[in-house]
Design a protein around this motif. Structure first.
Motif, PDB file in Angstrom:
ATOM      1  N   TRP A  80       5.058  -9.572  -2.272  1.00 37.95           N
ATOM      2  CA  TRP A  80       4.388 -10.918  -1.980  1.00 37.95           C
ATOM      3  C   TRP A  80       4.198 -11.668  -3.404  1.00 37.95           C
ATOM      4  O   TRP A  80       4.297 -11.024  -4.499  1.00 37.95           O
ATOM      5  CB  TRP A  80       2.949 -10.329  -1.387  1.00 37.95           C
ATOM      6  N   PRO A  81       3.983 -12.906  -3.273  1.00 41.04           N
ATOM      7  CA  PRO A  81       3.693 -13.884  -4.603  1.00 41.04           C
ATOM      8  C   PRO A  81       2.568 -13.516  -5.328  1.00 41.04           C
ATOM      9  O   PRO A  81       1.678 -13.244  -4.618  1.00 41.04           O
ATOM     10  CB  PRO A  81       3.791 -15.460  -4.153  1.00 41.04           C
ATOM     11  N   SER A  82       2.531 -13.542  -6.649  1.00 34.83           N
ATOM     12  CA  SER A  82       1.528 -13.209  -7.260  1.00 34.83           C
ATOM     13  C   SER A  82       1.577 -13.655  -8.710  1.00 34.83           C
ATOM     14  O   SER A  82       2.434 -14.333  -9.124  1.00 34.83           O
ATOM     15  CB  SER A  82       1.191 -11.684  -7.378  1.00 34.83           C
ATOM     16  N   ALA A  83       0.411 -13.476  -9.600  1.00 37.23           N
ATOM     17  CA  ALA A  83       0.681 -13.746 -11.196  1.00 37.23           C
ATOM     18  C   ALA A  83      -0.217 -12.694 -11.593  1.00 37.23           C
ATOM     19  O   ALA A  83      -0.962 -11.972 -11.155  1.00 37.23           O
ATOM     20  CB  ALA A  83      -0.232 -15.177 -11.379  1.00 37.23           C
ATOM     21  N   GLY A  84      -0.026 -12.486 -12.968  1.00 33.59           N
ATOM     22  CA  GLY A  84      -0.503 -11.412 -13.876  1.00 33.59           C
ATOM     23  C   GLY A  84      -1.964 -11.731 -14.042  1.00 33.59           C
ATOM     24  O   GLY A  84      -2.527 -12.767 -13.542  1.00 33.59           O
ATOM     25  N   GLY A  85      -2.440 -10.647 -14.031  1.00 36.39           N
ATOM     26  CA  GLY A  85      -4.198 -10.591 -14.155  1.00 36.39           C
ATOM     27  C   GLY A  85      -4.950 -10.499 -12.805  1.00 36.39           C
ATOM     28  O   GLY A  85      -6.180 -10.428 -12.733  1.00 36.39           O
ATOM     29  N   LEU A  86      -4.161 -10.523 -11.710  1.00 40.16           N
ATOM     30  CA  LEU A  86      -4.693 -10.243 -10.340  1.00 40.16           C
ATOM     31  C   LEU A  86      -4.563  -9.039  -9.842  1.00 40.16           C
ATOM     32  O   LEU A  86      -4.161  -8.032 -10.224  1.00 40.16           O
ATOM     33  CB  LEU A  86      -4.020 -11.363  -9.394  1.00 40.16           C
ATOM     34  N   THR A  87      -5.826  -8.651  -8.838  1.00 46.44           N
ATOM     35  CA  THR A  87      -5.667  -7.314  -8.052  1.00 46.44           C
ATOM     36  C   THR A  87      -5.757  -7.713  -6.771  1.00 46.44           C
ATOM     37  O   THR A  87      -6.500  -8.697  -6.324  1.00 46.44           O
ATOM     38  CB  THR A  87      -6.611  -6.484  -8.748  1.00 46.44           C
ATOM     39  N   PHE A  88      -5.065  -6.752  -6.006  1.00 49.01           N
ATOM     40  CA  PHE A  88      -5.107  -6.952  -4.502  1.00 49.01           C
ATOM     41  C   PHE A  88      -5.696  -5.891  -3.740  1.00 49.01           C
ATOM     42  O   PHE A  88      -5.719  -4.551  -4.343  1.00 49.01           O
ATOM     43  CB  PHE A  88      -3.498  -7.059  -4.009  1.00 49.01           C
ATOM     44  N   ARG A  89      -6.037  -6.024  -2.484  1.00 48.41           N
ATOM     45  CA  ARG A  89      -6.415  -4.909  -1.684  1.00 48.41           C
ATOM     46  C   ARG A  89      -5.284  -4.856  -0.511  1.00 48.41           C
ATOM     47  O   ARG A  89      -5.163  -5.914   0.018  1.00 48.41           O
ATOM     48  CB  ARG A  89      -7.959  -5.291  -0.885  1.00 48.41           C
ATOM     49  N   ILE A  90      -4.899  -3.572  -0.234  1.00 50.15           N
ATOM     50  CA  ILE A  90      -3.912  -3.371   0.611  1.00 50.15           C
ATOM     51  C   ILE A  90      -4.486  -2.494   1.779  1.00 50.15           C
ATOM     52  O   ILE A  90      -4.958  -1.385   1.546  1.00 50.15           O
ATOM     53  CB  ILE A  90      -2.454  -2.734  -0.110  1.00 50.15           C
ATOM     54  N   GLU A  91      -4.331  -2.792   2.894  1.00 50.48           N
ATOM     55  CA  GLU A  91      -4.704  -2.156   4.046  1.00 50.48           C
ATOM     56  C   GLU A  91      -3.463  -2.023   5.068  1.00 50.48           C
ATOM     57  O   GLU A  91      -2.745  -2.767   5.101  1.00 50.48           O
ATOM     58  CB  GLU A  91      -5.889  -2.736   4.614  1.00 50.48           C
ATOM     59  N   ARG A  92      -3.656  -1.091   6.055  1.00 53.10           N
ATOM     60  CA  ARG A  92      -2.851  -0.743   6.960  1.00 53.10           C
ATOM     61  C   ARG A  92      -3.340  -0.383   8.360  1.00 53.10           C
ATOM     62  O   ARG A  92      -4.398   0.155   8.461  1.00 53.10           O
ATOM     63  CB  ARG A  92      -1.985   0.499   6.596  1.00 53.10           C
ATOM     64  N   SER A  93      -2.790  -0.941   9.339  1.00 48.97           N
ATOM     65  CA  SER A  93      -3.325  -0.333  10.849  1.00 48.97           C
ATOM     66  C   SER A  93      -2.087  -0.381  11.672  1.00 48.97           C
ATOM     67  O   SER A  93      -0.861  -0.790  11.369  1.00 48.97           O
ATOM     68  CB  SER A  93      -3.932  -1.558  11.475  1.00 48.97           C
TER      69      SER A  93
END
Length: 79
Positions: free
Chosen positions: A23-36
């Protein structure tokens, strides 16, 4: 993402062969990843997954314990 641009969208893709999400992003970011598996309750896989360092413009994640059959993923940007 560029808020004033109608062509700037967030879209994750999945590699069928490896299961890797991108997925698109940029340095310094953090993401929450979930699954169902049912679009119901999600299982949290990562609470603060770091973006790939700059100058990369995308981040990837591979679910090491992906279930058999279908799975739905949600990627959220942490504040």
């Amino acid at each position: 993402l560029i808020p004033a641009s109608g062509s700037s969208v967030f879209a994750a893709t999945r590699n069928e062969a490896t299961g890797q999400l991108t997925w698109p992003s940029a340095g310094g970011l953090t993401f929450r990843i979930e699954r169902s598996t049912s679009l119901g309750t999600c299982t949290v896989l990562e609470t603060a997954y770091p973006a790939t360092a700059s100058p990369a413009t995308s981040t990837t994640y591979t679910d090491g314990s992906a279930p058999a059959g279908k799975a739905f993923y949600r990627i959220g940007l942490n504040p």
